[in-house]
Structures are given as structure tokens and as C-alpha cells.
Motif scaffolding. Structure first.
Motif, PDB file in Angstrom:
ATOM      1  N   ASN A  69       3.292  -8.743 -10.187  1.00  0.00           N
ATOM      2  CA  ASN A  69       2.708  -9.531  -9.270  1.00  0.00           C
ATOM      3  C   ASN A  69       3.265 -10.072  -8.046  1.00  0.00           C
ATOM      4  O   ASN A  69       2.707 -10.178  -6.955  1.00  0.00           O
ATOM      5  N   TRP A  73       1.816  -9.243  -4.483  1.00  0.00           N
ATOM      6  CA  TRP A  73       1.233 -10.395  -3.689  1.00  0.00           C
ATOM      7  C   TRP A  73       2.232 -10.788  -2.620  1.00  0.00           C
ATOM      8  O   TRP A  73       1.571 -11.526  -1.561  1.00  0.00           O
ATOM      9  N   GLN A  78       3.952  -5.555   0.709  1.00  0.00           N
ATOM     10  CA  GLN A  78       3.240  -5.926   1.965  1.00  0.00           C
ATOM     11  C   GLN A  78       3.742  -5.197   3.142  1.00  0.00           C
ATOM     12  O   GLN A  78       3.039  -4.683   4.232  1.00  0.00           O
TER      13      GLN A  78
END
Length: 197
Positions: A69, A73, A78
Motif C-alpha cells: 500500500n 498510495w 505515482q
């Protein structure tokens, strides 16, 4: 153990050296990622080894959900999503993990074999067969590791294996073949061996 993969399929005329350069620059960033057992930076190139597509398709084995995670996240994912768009991320629950006969060697190719869990079978018996076949896969010459996992939303199992074979040699495994650009292994010794239940 949790398995995860996303695929970034690229145009037929895409210069795959862009992907090679990206991994050469950034691949080391996950070499010490907390909660990661293994990340194999994988690529298929259209027309090479029978691949119909140009594709970047990293495969992960996670020790912890927290590590996974934190990557998804707020981590390097990203940057990938910003450069290529956010891909669908497949996740499977771990069934088995085994070090291969060539466990300390560098991996050159990876094989992924997905198949449906047949209707009408006793699921526990089928999963036990998947675990046994993972051990047999890891026992073959040139195997660095073998893992198996299941996606119960689709009732699909996946076998994933890394091999020392060069591109011209076919590993002794059925499935889609990927070229390995880099392997981050911060926690291979912490991945639980054998059956995962």
C-alpha cells in the motif's frame, strides 16, 4: 505473501530503449523497500520471442500489505502513473513460494502462466495441486524461483517463475515469457516458503 502486477502496453513502434533506460535509472529505488519480497522489472518486445506487444509489466511478491500500500498510495507507482497513466493493478493471494535450483543466480527471463480454476473441482484439492506444481517448477534446471497465487474474484491462479536462461533459450515452463531488466530483492529470505495456508 501477496502477488501484484500491472501491464503498460505501448504502441507497436514504441522505442523500448525508453523502458530499459527508465529501469536502469530508477530500478534501484525499490532494492530496500520495506515489505517487498521481490520486484521483477519485466518487459516484452513486439516480435521478439513471440511477443505480440510492446509491454512493461513488473511483477511483485509482497511480504506485507503495508509495504504494498505504501508503494501504491505514495511511492514510485505515482511516477509511473504520471508518465504512462494509471494502469489496472492485478492482485493475487499467495499460495506458494519456492527458491529454485539456481536460486542465487541472476534472472534473465520470467514466465507467467495464468489459468482458471475449473468449475466443479474441490478447491482445496486444486490448490494443493497448484502448490505441488510450484515445487516441481522450482526444481527444474535454471529456475531461480517459482511462486503461485490466486485471484478469487476471477477464480484464476497464476504461476510466476524466474529463470537464468538467455532470451534465445526457452525455459521449461508454460506461459508468457518476459525479459527481466532488473530484480529488486530486499526481502527474499522473508518470503514464506512452501504452502501459504
Amino acid at each position: 505473501m501477496h502477488a501484484m502486477q500491472y501491464e503498460v502496453t505501448l504502441p507497436a513502434d514504441y522505442d523500448m530503449d525508453v523502458i530499459r533506460d527508465r529501469v536502469a535509472r530508477l530500478g534501484h529505488l525499490l532494492d530496500d523497500w520495506e515489505g517487498l519480497g521481490l520486484k521483477a522489472y519485466l518487459m516484452r518486445e513486439r516480435g521478439v520471442g513471440g511477443s505480440p506487444v510492446n509491454q512493461y509489466a513488473p511483477f511483485y511478491l509482497w511480504d506485507t500489505v503495508e509495504g504494498m500500500n505504501s508503494f501504491l498510495w505514495g511511492g514510485p507507482f505515482q511516477g509511473l502513473a504520471g508518465d504512462f497513466g494509471r494502469p489496472t493493478v492485478r492482485q493475487w493471494t499467495g499460495l506458494a513460494y519456492e527458491e529454485g535450483t539456481a536460486g542465487d543466480a541472476s534472472a534473465a527471463v520470467a514466465v507467467r502462466h495464468r489459468r482458471p480454476v475449473p468449475e466443479g473441482v474441490v478447491v482445496a484439492d486444486h490448490m494443493a495441486d497448484v502448490v505441488s506444481s510450484t515445487r516441481r517448477l522450482a526444481d527444474r534446471d535454471g529456475a531461480v524461483l517459482a511462486a503461485a497465487a490466486v485471484d478469487t474474484s476471477r477464480w484464476e491462479s497464476v504461476h510466476f517463475s524466474l529463470w537464468t536462461h538467455r532470451d534465445a533459450e526457452a525455459p521449461e515452463a508454460e506461459g508468457e515469457v518476459f525479459h527481466v531488466l532488473h530484480v529488486s530483492r530486499p526481502g527474499p529470505k522473508t518470503l514464506p516458503r512452501g504452502r501459504q495456508w
